[in-house]
Enzyme design. Structure first.
Site, PDB file in Angstrom:
ATOM      1  CG  ASN A 171      -0.431  -0.262   2.476  1.00  0.00           C
ATOM      2  OD1 ASN A 171       0.732  -0.653   2.600  1.00  0.00           O
ATOM      3  ND2 ASN A 171      -1.194  -0.027   3.519  1.00  0.00           N
ATOM      4  CD  GLU A 270       4.801  -0.435  13.166  1.00  0.00           C
ATOM      5  OE1 GLU A 270       3.579  -0.388  13.413  1.00  0.00           O
ATOM      6  OE2 GLU A 270       5.655   0.090  13.882  1.00  0.00           O
ATOM      7  CB  CYS A 304      -1.958   0.179   8.771  1.00  0.00           C
ATOM      8  SG  CYS A 304      -0.599   1.351   8.627  1.00  0.00           S
TER       9      CYS A 304
HETATM   10  P1  NAD Z   1      -0.147  -9.253   4.003  1.00  0.00           P
HETATM   11  O1  NAD Z   1       0.152  -9.536   5.415  1.00  0.00           O
HETATM   12  O2  NAD Z   1      -0.984 -10.193   3.248  1.00  0.00           O
HETATM   13  O3  NAD Z   1       1.206  -9.115   3.146  1.00  0.00           O
HETATM   14  C1  NAD Z   1       2.289  -8.324   3.589  1.00  0.00           C
HETATM   15  C2  NAD Z   1       3.593  -9.015   3.210  1.00  0.00           C
HETATM   16  O4  NAD Z   1       3.667 -10.278   3.858  1.00  0.00           O
HETATM   17  C3  NAD Z   1       3.739  -9.297   1.706  1.00  0.00           C
HETATM   18  O5  NAD Z   1       5.067  -9.064   1.322  1.00  0.00           O
HETATM   19  C4  NAD Z   1       3.420 -10.785   1.624  1.00  0.00           C
HETATM   20  O6  NAD Z   1       4.040 -11.414   0.524  1.00  0.00           O
HETATM   21  C5  NAD Z   1       4.008 -11.278   2.924  1.00  0.00           C
HETATM   22  N1  NAD Z   1       3.451 -12.562   3.371  1.00  0.00           N
HETATM   23  C6  NAD Z   1       2.209 -13.058   3.148  1.00  0.00           C
HETATM   24  N2  NAD Z   1       2.097 -14.289   3.701  1.00  0.00           N
HETATM   25  C7  NAD Z   1       3.276 -14.568   4.303  1.00  0.00           C
HETATM   26  C8  NAD Z   1       3.781 -15.666   5.054  1.00  0.00           C
HETATM   27  N3  NAD Z   1       3.020 -16.728   5.307  1.00  0.00           N
HETATM   28  N4  NAD Z   1       5.031 -15.600   5.532  1.00  0.00           N
HETATM   29  C9  NAD Z   1       5.800 -14.508   5.299  1.00  0.00           C
HETATM   30  N5  NAD Z   1       5.403 -13.437   4.586  1.00  0.00           N
HETATM   31  C10 NAD Z   1       4.150 -13.460   4.094  1.00  0.00           C
HETATM   32  O7  NAD Z   1      -0.744  -7.799   4.024  1.00  0.00           O
HETATM   33  P2  NAD Z   1      -1.490  -7.020   2.857  1.00  0.00           P
HETATM   34  O8  NAD Z   1      -2.901  -7.465   2.801  1.00  0.00           O
HETATM   35  O9  NAD Z   1      -0.716  -7.082   1.608  1.00  0.00           O
HETATM   36  O10 NAD Z   1      -1.370  -5.520   3.443  1.00  0.00           O
HETATM   37  C11 NAD Z   1      -2.380  -4.972   4.166  1.00  0.00           C
HETATM   38  C12 NAD Z   1      -2.184  -5.141   5.656  1.00  0.00           C
HETATM   39  O11 NAD Z   1      -0.976  -4.527   6.072  1.00  0.00           O
HETATM   40  C13 NAD Z   1      -3.276  -4.453   6.418  1.00  0.00           C
HETATM   41  O12 NAD Z   1      -3.691  -5.234   7.507  1.00  0.00           O
HETATM   42  C14 NAD Z   1      -2.605  -3.187   6.916  1.00  0.00           C
HETATM   43  O13 NAD Z   1      -3.191  -2.622   8.044  1.00  0.00           O
HETATM   44  C15 NAD Z   1      -1.229  -3.665   7.169  1.00  0.00           C
HETATM   45  N6  NAD Z   1      -0.292  -2.528   7.166  1.00  0.00           N
HETATM   46  C16 NAD Z   1       0.224  -2.120   8.356  1.00  0.00           C
HETATM   47  C17 NAD Z   1       1.060  -1.005   8.403  1.00  0.00           C
HETATM   48  C18 NAD Z   1       1.608  -0.519   9.727  1.00  0.00           C
HETATM   49  O14 NAD Z   1       2.550   0.267   9.722  1.00  0.00           O
HETATM   50  N7  NAD Z   1       1.050  -0.945  10.853  1.00  0.00           N
HETATM   51  C19 NAD Z   1       1.377  -0.336   7.235  1.00  0.00           C
HETATM   52  C20 NAD Z   1       0.834  -0.778   6.041  1.00  0.00           C
HETATM   53  C21 NAD Z   1       0.007  -1.896   6.023  1.00  0.00           C
END
Ligand code: NAD
Length: 502
Positions: A171, A270, A304
């Protein structure tokens, strides 16, 4: 509603001046752009059209191991580099970010569907962050103290942790990658990055181009695009990772923490949010609405720290809903590369379907659509819902869409109870003409970041960014990263003979 996307998107990633000569279907390992020894690829798609923009390698465990090996080999020399050498590279990257800003904004629009205003904000914050991070090498201070033992001097040192594994989402891909990579390198560590599958260019390979151009020695920064359940899983359980920095969903965050725990590797997490925008009885409604429009709809609500729920005092409720709906309806929807656009596409069909069904299920439970409610392809209209309660699906989940559910409350205590009635605790905002009253409410809200008379989408690079409850562990930015990415070492010096009891 119909949205037309002009053919300019065909310009795509092939024309980018950040593209390596070898193209985008490469890994960046040990300072080299390498074609993997397999032909597994990921298709990177334009969220506006669904068309393929390029392919990148779908990295393997072996690719990830090679990246860790090169990071590990390069790190000790980098740890001994002078602060001036490390700071110099970071300053150069900050200036390259500025030089390439137009291109980075374009890439963020193409790959992440961010409109220009959002992408420009992301670039600006990232430049500030990297620039500030270039001061970190000079600010890693040790401590000295005496001891109850005569003649002993205590020294507490901070040393780089080693190799930092970084996993990022799609995002805010530029910022969320660099907020981990830049401090890790500034503090003498090496990095292995797995960017999100949807944004491996602007959140990964393009960054490697910047560090290469800035003169970062080979091996210190490695990019392995790949699937979460493959490269991400292997990276987070890698025995050579000294810290795993993860930004993404809470669900995956728990898996990362478990993987890292296998090696006693500290996770820096995060995660998700469900941020409330609280409008108290004595709020300035104009300001609360201005803030509410921005905080709900920037990047189609895919943040987020986006506003997930508007909690509005019952005496202001009708006016607030009506005016928020008028503002939502006026937001231009369309091509994110068009400077006029405010609302671009949702990242993919799956997220679009999820948002649409959360709205639909909430309507079935009594929510009323006051603006929007329709979609064309991945473009979802900015939608305002009234008659919402905190338990409806749209309010209960992190909806991650351009949806503003508005929930009424009667007292400040009820507002606090509603704000806290979620598993998350990332960010919040509170509006009141009385700063003291806003503080009193803010004090009771469980969140890592609270903004009075503003909205939750804030990230100042010199302030701590992070959440409580299921929103994460640890804090990003500036001095807080010194604690996360250095190891503390106690070295005592017995300066005179010591008397031992036997
Ligand atoms: P996601 O958790 O599906 O993916 C994020 C990353 O994790 C990607 O690179 C993905 O390939 C990787 N990933 C997925 N499955 C994995 C596994 N089993 N093992 C290791 N890595 C894995 O998240 P998303 O849907 O792409 O992003 C949205 C989420 O991220 C929302 O919940 C949002 O709130 C959160 N977010 C948090 C922050 C923060 O600073 N708190 C910032 C941005 C987004």
């Amino acid at each position: 509603m119909t949205v037309e996307i002009p053919p300019q998107h065909e310009a795509s990633l092939a024309n980018s001046d950040l593209r390596p000569d070898e193209g985008w279907n490469v890994l960046y390992v040990d300072g080299e752009w390498v074609r993997p020894d397999h032909d597994r690829t990921l298709s990177v798609r334009d969220p506006s059209t669904g068309d393929e923009l390029t392919t990148v390698p779908a990295g393997t465990e072996a690719d990830t191991d090679r990246a860790f090996e090169s990071a590990d080999e390069a790190q000790s020399e980098w740890a001994d580099a002078t602060p001036a050498e490390r700071a110099g590279v970071l300053r150069e990257v900050a200036s390259l970010l500025e030089e390439h800003e137009d291109e980075l904004v374009r890439l963020l629009g193409l790959e992440a569907g961010g409109c220009r205003a959002k992408s420009a904000i992301e670039c600006g914050i990232t430049q500030e962050l990297v620039s500030l991070t270039s001061s970190l090498p000079y600010r890693v201070n040790g401590e000295q103290s005496g001891s109850p033992i005569p003649g002993k001097q205590n020294n507490v040192l901070r040393e780089p942790v080693g190799v930092v594994g970084v996993i990022t989402p799609w995002n805010y891909p530029l910022n969320l990658a660099l907020r981990a990579i830049a401090p890790a390198l500034a503090l003498g560590n090496a990095v292995v990055l797995k960017p999100d599958e949807k944004t491996p260019v602007v959140g990964g390979l393009a960054l490697a181009r910047l560090f290469e151009e800035a003169g970062l020695p080979d091996g210190l920064f490695n990019v392995v695009p790949g699937r979460g359940e493959e490269v991400g899983d292997h990276l987070s359980s890698h025995e050579d990772a000294s810290v795993v920095s993860f930004t993404g969903s809470t669900e995956v965050g728990y898996t990362i923490a478990e993987n890292a725990a296998e090696n006693l590797t500290p996770p820096l997490l995060e995660l998700g949010g469900n941020c409330p925008h609280v409008v108290l009885e004595d709020a300035d409604v104009d300001r609360a609405i201005d803030a509410g429009v921005f905080g709900s709809f920037i990047h189609q609500g895919q943040g987020c720290i986006s506003i997930n729920r508007h909690l509005v005092h019952e005496s202001l409720y009708d006016e607030y809903v009506e005016r928020l709906a008028e503002r939502a309806e006026a937001l231009p929807i369309g091509d994110p590369l068009d400077p006029e656009t405010v609302i671009g596409p949702i990242i993919d069909d799956g997220q679009r379907d999820r948002i649409v069904s959360l709205v639909e299920e909430s309507r079935e439970e009594g929510a009323v659509v006051r603006a929007g409610g329709d979609h064309d392809g991945r473009f979802v209209e900015p939608t305002v819902l009234s008659g919402v309660d905190n338990n409806m699906p749209i309010a209960d989940c992190e909806h991650f869409g351009p949806i503003a559910p508005v929930i009424p409350f009667e007292t400040d205590e009820e507002a606090v109870r509603l704000a806290n009635d979620t598993e998350y605790g990332l960010a919040a905002s509170v509006h009141s003409e009385s700063e003291r009253r806003a503080w009193e409410v803010a004090d009771e809200i469980d969140a890592g970041m609270i903004h009075l008379n503003d909205q939750p989408v804030n990230d100042d690079p010199h302030t701590p960014f992070g959440g409580v409850k299921s929103s994460g562990l640890g804090r990003y930015n500036d001095q807080w990263m010194i604690s996360e990415l250095t190891e503390t070492k106690w070295v005592s010096v017995q300066q005179s003979s010591r008397e031992y009891p036997f």
